[in-house]
Structures are given as C-alpha cells and as structure tokens.
Design a protein around this motif. Structure first.
Motif, PDB file in Angstrom:
ATOM      1  N   ALA A 199      41.584  -7.220   4.786  1.00  0.00           N
ATOM      2  CA  ALA A 199      41.843  -7.427   3.348  1.00  0.00           C
ATOM      3  C   ALA A 199      41.330  -6.212   2.585  1.00  0.00           C
ATOM      4  N   LEU A 200      42.113  -5.779   1.588  1.00  0.00           N
ATOM      5  CA  LEU A 200      41.699  -4.614   0.802  1.00  0.00           C
ATOM      6  C   LEU A 200      40.692  -5.028  -0.263  1.00  0.00           C
ATOM      7  N   PRO A 201      39.630  -4.232  -0.447  1.00  0.00           N
ATOM      8  CA  PRO A 201      38.724  -4.513  -1.562  1.00  0.00           C
ATOM      9  C   PRO A 201      39.479  -4.391  -2.882  1.00  0.00           C
ATOM     10  N   ARG A 202      39.093  -5.111  -3.888  1.00  0.00           N
ATOM     11  CA  ARG A 202      39.792  -5.113  -5.176  1.00  0.00           C
ATOM     12  C   ARG A 202      39.284  -4.002  -6.094  1.00  0.00           C
ATOM     13  N   GLY A 203      40.184  -3.478  -6.924  1.00  0.00           N
ATOM     14  CA  GLY A 203      39.836  -2.617  -8.057  1.00  0.00           C
ATOM     15  C   GLY A 203      38.927  -1.458  -7.725  1.00  0.00           C
ATOM     16  N   GLY A 204      37.889  -1.293  -8.539  1.00  0.00           N
ATOM     17  CA  GLY A 204      37.040  -0.101  -8.522  1.00  0.00           C
ATOM     18  C   GLY A 204      36.385   0.207  -7.197  1.00  0.00           C
ATOM     19  N   SER A 205      36.279  -0.775  -6.311  1.00  0.00           N
ATOM     20  CA  SER A 205      35.597  -0.479  -5.054  1.00  0.00           C
ATOM     21  C   SER A 205      36.572   0.007  -3.979  1.00  0.00           C
TER      22      SER A 205
ATOM     23  N   ARG B 236      46.535   4.149 -12.178  1.00  0.00           N
ATOM     24  CA  ARG B 236      46.376   4.017 -13.632  1.00  0.00           C
ATOM     25  C   ARG B 236      47.525   3.181 -14.193  1.00  0.00           C
ATOM     26  N   GLY B 237      48.731   3.418 -13.626  1.00  0.00           N
ATOM     27  CA  GLY B 237      49.902   2.639 -14.041  1.00  0.00           C
ATOM     28  C   GLY B 237      49.723   1.154 -13.774  1.00  0.00           C
ATOM     29  N   LYS B 238      48.885   0.837 -12.832  1.00  0.00           N
ATOM     30  CA  LYS B 238      48.599  -0.575 -12.530  1.00  0.00           C
ATOM     31  C   LYS B 238      47.314  -1.034 -13.216  1.00  0.00           C
ATOM     32  N   GLN B 239      46.774  -0.147 -14.069  1.00  0.00           N
ATOM     33  CA  GLN B 239      45.514  -0.394 -14.776  1.00  0.00           C
ATOM     34  C   GLN B 239      44.366  -0.692 -13.812  1.00  0.00           C
ATOM     35  N   LEU B 240      44.369   0.067 -12.710  1.00  0.00           N
ATOM     36  CA  LEU B 240      43.290  -0.070 -11.727  1.00  0.00           C
ATOM     37  C   LEU B 240      42.589   1.272 -11.590  1.00  0.00           C
ATOM     38  N   HIS B 241      41.285   1.207 -11.505  1.00  0.00           N
ATOM     39  CA  HIS B 241      40.529   2.425 -11.230  1.00  0.00           C
ATOM     40  C   HIS B 241      40.079   2.355  -9.773  1.00  0.00           C
ATOM     41  N   VAL B 242      40.383   3.407  -9.015  1.00  0.00           N
ATOM     42  CA  VAL B 242      39.980   3.419  -7.605  1.00  0.00           C
ATOM     43  C   VAL B 242      39.206   4.705  -7.326  1.00  0.00           C
ATOM     44  N   HIS B 243      38.519   4.720  -6.211  1.00  0.00           N
ATOM     45  CA  HIS B 243      37.796   5.927  -5.816  1.00  0.00           C
ATOM     46  C   HIS B 243      38.703   6.743  -4.892  1.00  0.00           C
ATOM     47  N   ILE B 244      39.049   7.958  -5.321  1.00  0.00           N
ATOM     48  CA  ILE B 244      39.979   8.776  -4.532  1.00  0.00           C
ATOM     49  C   ILE B 244      39.215   9.789  -3.679  1.00  0.00           C
ATOM     50  N   VAL B 245      39.562   9.825  -2.389  1.00  0.00           N
ATOM     51  CA  VAL B 245      38.963  10.787  -1.464  1.00  0.00           C
ATOM     52  C   VAL B 245      40.033  11.817  -1.134  1.00  0.00           C
ATOM     53  N   LYS B 246      39.838  13.061  -1.577  1.00  0.00           N
ATOM     54  CA  LYS B 246      40.853  14.105  -1.361  1.00  0.00           C
ATOM     55  C   LYS B 246      40.690  14.709   0.033  1.00  0.00           C
ATOM     56  N   LEU B 247      41.774  14.637   0.816  1.00  0.00           N
ATOM     57  CA  LEU B 247      41.775  15.244   2.147  1.00  0.00           C
ATOM     58  C   LEU B 247      42.950  16.221   2.246  1.00  0.00           C
TER      59      LEU B 247
END
Ligand code: PRP
Length: 216
Positions: free
Chosen positions: A106-112, A128-139
């Motif tokens: 299961a995926l963690p929700r929202g900011g986590s 952002r279009g889904k009004q969700l803030h997520v933590h992005i890891v650039k690879l």
C-alpha cells in the motif's frame, strides 16, 4: 556553416529511429557520420547540419537559438518547459510516463509519499494538480531500483514494453503523460531561416502523415 539550418539529434534510444525518420523524409546523413568523432556533420544535400547531443541539453540549445531545431522527447521538453515551437509530433519514441509502485504494497498517503524520478518538475506538477505534496527524490537512471532498495515508495518513469516494471515486481498506478518525440524549432530561426525550416517541417510532416504511428 552559418546559414545552414543546424539540427540537434538526440543521442541514446531515439537516435536510430530519428535517423530512420530523417531518411524516410529524404534527408540522408552519410553512414560514416554516426560513427565518427565529428561533432557537426551535414546531410548529403548540404541543406542542413546535424549535432548529436544528450536529449536533456537539446531544448536549452534550441531555446537559446544556438541551434535552430532539434528532435527531442516530450518527456524532456515538458521537464525543461522550454519556450520553443513544436511544429511536428514525429510519432516515434512513443511511450507512457507513469506513476508506478511495488506490487502488493500500500502506498503511503500525501506528504509522506517518496517518489523517485528523473523528472522532478513534471512529477511536482503532476502531484500539485492533485493537490498533493510529495517528497521527490531526483535520480538519473535505473529509477526502478529505488523502491526495491527502500529509497522511495514509488517512481515516475517511462514505460515502453512494461518489461522493466514487471521484472522488478512493480505495476502502473496511474498514467502521468503520453510521450513521443517532437521536432522543436527556435522562435527566431522560424522567421530568419523560414525557407529551410518550413522545408524541413514539410518533409517530416509528410513522412508522419504517410506512416502514422509506424515508426516506433
Ligand atoms: C527507460 C525507462 C525504464 C525503461 C522502460 O530506461 O526509464 O527504465 O526504459 O522500458 P520498458 O518498459 O520497455 O522496460 P532507459 O533504458 O532509458 O535507461 P535508464 O533507466 O538509465 O533511464
């Protein structure tokens, strides 16, 4: 060299299909060119000159006008938000950009939620279009490994055959965007070199029209 239309070709997975498409359009690049160390080479007719570049650099050169035109994937174009003309969808390099995650977890929700990707800006816009803030890891590549090693919960990446996802126990959660290669043209070159640029557009338009979706 000054007055010829200078065109960037993407190194990597689009290179061969790009050359093939140009060939079908009657733009013949001498076979030696691909294997040589020369950085700029003309087509047989001498109307254009070509520069192979890393895809990520092509919109930068074309937006600045240093290079007049280029072939580049819409994934890279959207990521860089370059201000260029996009006169032809070349219908090659067609694939999907997706949000994918390990199957059965299961995926963690929202900011986590931690999302690994080569496309941080596109990913940020998508959530952002889904009004969700997520933590992005650039690879920079092999993004599928990140959830397996625990660096991220999900990825935003390209899927072509689906094999990489399948073999790494992952599945598509949602589509983010359709991806295909585009011809891009610098805004000033469109006016200053309009004769040759329009000729190029017509040549490529004709091939795409005659072979819709065949050159993948
Ligand atoms: C791309 C993409 C996926 C894979 C998808 O990677 O990032 O990893 O191809 O293709 P598939 O659905 O046909 O398996 P690429 O080969 O460009 O290398 P990279 O992982 O280093 O970016």
């Amino acid at each position: 060299m000054k007055n010829r239309v200078l065109i960037a070709l993407p190194k990597g997975r689009l290179y061969e299909t790009g050359m093939e498409l140009l060939g079908k359009a009657g733009i013949i690049i001498p076979p030696a060119a691909g294997g040589s160390r020369k950085l700029v080479f003309p087509d047989e007719e001498g109307r254009y000159e070509f520069v192979p570049l890393k895809p990520i650099d092509i919109p930068v050169y074309v937006e600045s006008g240093t290079i007049d035109a280029g072939i580049v994937g819409s994934d890279v174009l959207r990521e860089l938000e370059a201000d260029v003309y996009e006169p032809v969808d070349l219908a090659i390099g067609i694939c999907r950009m997706v949000l994918a995650a390990p199957s059965g977890a299961a995926l963690p929700r929202g900011g986590s939620l931690r999302v690994a990707t080569k496309y941080p800006r596109t990913t940020e816009r998508y959530f952002r279009g889904k009004q969700l803030h997520v933590h992005i890891v650039k690879l920079d590549g092999s993004v599928e490994i990140a959830p397996l090693l625990g660096l991220a919960d999900a990825i935003v990446d390209l899927v072509e055959t689906g094999r990489t996802l399948r073999e790494n126990g992952m599945h598509v959660v949602e589509d983010v965007a359709r991806v295909s290669a585009k011809l891009i043209v610098n805004r000033t070159a469109m006016k200053m070199k309009s004769g040759d640029v329009r000729h190029l557009i017509t040549q490529l338009d004709t091939v795409v029209y005659e072979n819709p979706g065949q050159q993948n």
